[in-house]
Design an enzyme around this catalytic site. Structure first.
Site, PDB file in Angstrom:
ATOM      1  N   MET A  80       0.818  -1.205   0.000  1.00  0.00           N
ATOM      2  CA  MET A  80       0.000   0.000   0.000  1.00  0.00           C
ATOM      3  C   MET A  80       0.860   1.268   0.000  1.00  0.00           C
ATOM      4  O   MET A  80       2.067   1.219   0.227  1.00  0.00           O
ATOM      5  CB  MET A  80      -0.932  -0.031   1.212  1.00  0.00           C
ATOM      6  CG  MET A  80      -1.816  -1.268   1.246  1.00  0.00           C
ATOM      7  SD  MET A  80      -2.863  -1.413   2.702  1.00  0.00           S
ATOM      8  CE  MET A  80      -4.019  -0.085   2.401  1.00  0.00           C
ATOM      9  N   ASP A 240      -2.696  -5.042   0.742  1.00  0.00           N
ATOM     10  CA  ASP A 240      -2.250  -6.350   1.231  1.00  0.00           C
ATOM     11  C   ASP A 240      -2.754  -6.646   2.637  1.00  0.00           C
ATOM     12  O   ASP A 240      -3.025  -7.807   2.961  1.00  0.00           O
ATOM     13  CB  ASP A 240      -0.730  -6.479   1.156  1.00  0.00           C
ATOM     14  CG  ASP A 240       0.019  -5.345   1.847  1.00  0.00           C
ATOM     15  OD1 ASP A 240      -0.620  -4.437   2.419  1.00  0.00           O
ATOM     16  OD2 ASP A 240       1.265  -5.360   1.808  1.00  0.00           O
TER      17      ASP A 240
END
Length: 513
Positions: A80, A240
């Site tokens: 991210m 994730d």
């Protein structure tokens, strides 16, 4: 045989799984990635290498499947906070500034001056962090104006892979939360923030997608590279942490996850948007479960700290203490087991890359505290493992403040493969640590999202309940719980005592680098 493809774009590599609707892994693949750190505090990766690695890992997974099969959905999980810059032709302008990059501190301070911390908290549900998109884009505007002038679209890392697969510019709600330009409670862009910071609204799609939404289909040219058939539906996917939570079954209240990869994360589900009122980077994000949220905290060097120890003392490239021929991590764990719980008072702060939760401080650094002539390599190994667990407990304690039950914590990442690290988490958290049947949680979570989008499952919780099972439970050693609680109090006192010194030292390093 119908299969769901889950792709997980991590920092150190890409992993892929082909999942049956019953939860069996029919095939898998992986490919390593490189990280560039051109200056202290800088961290970048080449998106072109992500795509090449993705193609390699997907072809590996497809080649490992036995029997006839059909891929019916594709989902992507990804690291991210990274900013992929595209020009009007869809070409990458330069390397992606990724999540661990700390360069935009002055820009973050400017944003706080213009808008204010409390106002940003009210509008985004999160205090501002240097890792977020907005400070990075402002840094580019100031320091690389020629690069900034070429930007047509900005995507998160996994969204760049979606673009390569489908030709569609799409951002989902989980990653959008990490832009510092998003109204998390409403699950929509805050266009006024774009305007206040003079960032073009055209940089992003008009709406952010839910993670299970089908955003396009696999293009013919991409299908040829991947060894798949064109036309497969591709869902929006998620960050994730959120995909990993789906892959671990953290899809309803009462179950948490603790993931130890390069970084470490403690993650909890929430049916509402919780806003932590203290500036300690307890992150409130949209979940990959539609109309759900999450609260989680990160330590930036979890497995990364253990890897640093391995590379310094156990890797053949350096001074080697591993003469047994066993994998270095196994040797380190065996040494750590020989040390007493608490490492005889040796404490380790795992702030090798700065820190996020509960100390959002890019200047924080790693520390061994209490080192004496009694301590050997066994205590050093154990103290690093314990230090990471203490850092994760910081987030556990924040969740307890908000009355989040911390009864069952599902372990994931490399930490779930270490019996000692599992036991340390149980003892230090004073909680039950569960190990599931899922080894690659983010990739499996992405595949589950694809299954919901393709209509194979009615909902994310229904799919997770079908696929994820607890196979082992680690209970706290009752005699160790008070010992670790005592040492944890010392651990918590170290950062406040060193905070000013960290800042001063960072200035000195910057001056002489």
């Amino acid at each position: 045989m119908k299969l769901l493809l889950g792709i997980d774009l991590g920092t150190s590599g890409i992993k892929t799984v082909l999942l049956t609707p019953e939860g069996q892994i029919a095939g898998s693949g992986s490919c390593e990635l490189c990280l560039s750190t051109p200056r202290p505090g800088f961290a970048e990766q080449n998106p072109g290498e992500w795509w090449e690695a993705c193609c390699t890992a997907v072809r590996q997974a497809a080649a490992s499947v036995t029997g006839r099969s059909e891929v019916v959905g594709i989902g992507i999980s990804g690291q991210m906070l990274g900013s992929v810059l595209l020009d009007r032709a869809g070409a990458v302008i330069e390397d992606c500034i990724i999540w661990m990059d700390q360069r935009a501190q002055e820009e973050l301070a400017w944003v706080e001056t213009i808008i204010g911390r409390e106002e940003l908290l009210r509008r985004t549900a999160n205090y501002p962090l240097v890792s977020y998109w907005a400070p990075k884009l402002l840094w580019l505007r100031k320091h690389r104006p020629a690069t900034y002038a070429k930007i047509d679209k900005v995507l998160f890392p996994k969204d760049y892979l979606k673009f390569k697969l489908t030709g569609v510019h799409d951002i989902d709600v989980t990653d959008a939360t990490g832009s510092m330009l998003f109204d998390t409670a409403r699950r929509a862009w805050d266009w006024e923030l774009f305007d206040q910071l003079s960032l073009p609204r055209s940089f992003v799609p008009k709406t952010a997608s839910e993670s299970t939404a089908v955003i396009g289909s696999l293009r013919a040219d991409a299908a040829e590279r991947l060894g798949l058939l064109p036309g497969i539906p591709v869902v929006a996917g998620g960050g994730d942490q959120m995909c990993g939570a789906v892959g671990l079954g953290v899809v309803r209240e009462g179950v948490l996850s603790s993931t130890i990869g390069t970084s470490g994360c403690v993650f909890s589900y929430s049916s509402c948007c919780i806003t932590d009122q203290k500036p300690r980077a307890a992150l409130s994000y949209c979940h990959s479960v539609p109309d759900a949220w999450c609260v989680y905290g990160c330590t930036l060097a979890a497995g990364g700290a253990y890897k640093w120890l391995r590379d310094c003392f156990f890797d053949k490239k350096h001074v080697t203490l591993n003469t047994s021929g066993q994998p270095a991590y196994r040797v380190m764990d065996e040494l750590a087991v020989q040390a007493r719980p608490g490492s005889e008072g040796l404490l380790f702060l795992p702030y090798l890359s700065g820190e996020r939760t509960p100390h959002p401080d890019p200047a924080a650094r790693g520390v061994f505290f209490g080192l004496s002539a009694r301590h050997g390599i066994s205590e050093i190994c154990r103290s690093v493992l314990e230090g990471v667990a203490y850092s994760l407990r910081d987030t556990v304690e924040i969740l307890r403040e908000y009355h989040v039950p911390v009864d069952e914590v599902r372990a994931a990442g490399g930490g779930a493969a270490s019996p000692l690290w599992l036991q340390l988490q149980a003892d230090i958290f004073d909680a039950h640590i569960a190990v599931t049947n899922v080894a690659e949680a983010p990739a499996v979570g992405a595949a589950i999202l694809a299954g919901v989008g393709a209509g194979l499952f009615d909902s994310v919780p229904q799919a997770a309940d079908k696929i994820v099972r607890v196979v082992r439970m680690v209970e706290p050693e009752r005699r160790n719980v008070p010992l670790y609680a005592d040492y944890y109090e010392t651990y918590r006192a170290l950062y406040p005592a060193l905070q000013d010194l960290f800042s001063s030292q960072a200035g000195k390093v910057g001056r002489w680098t």
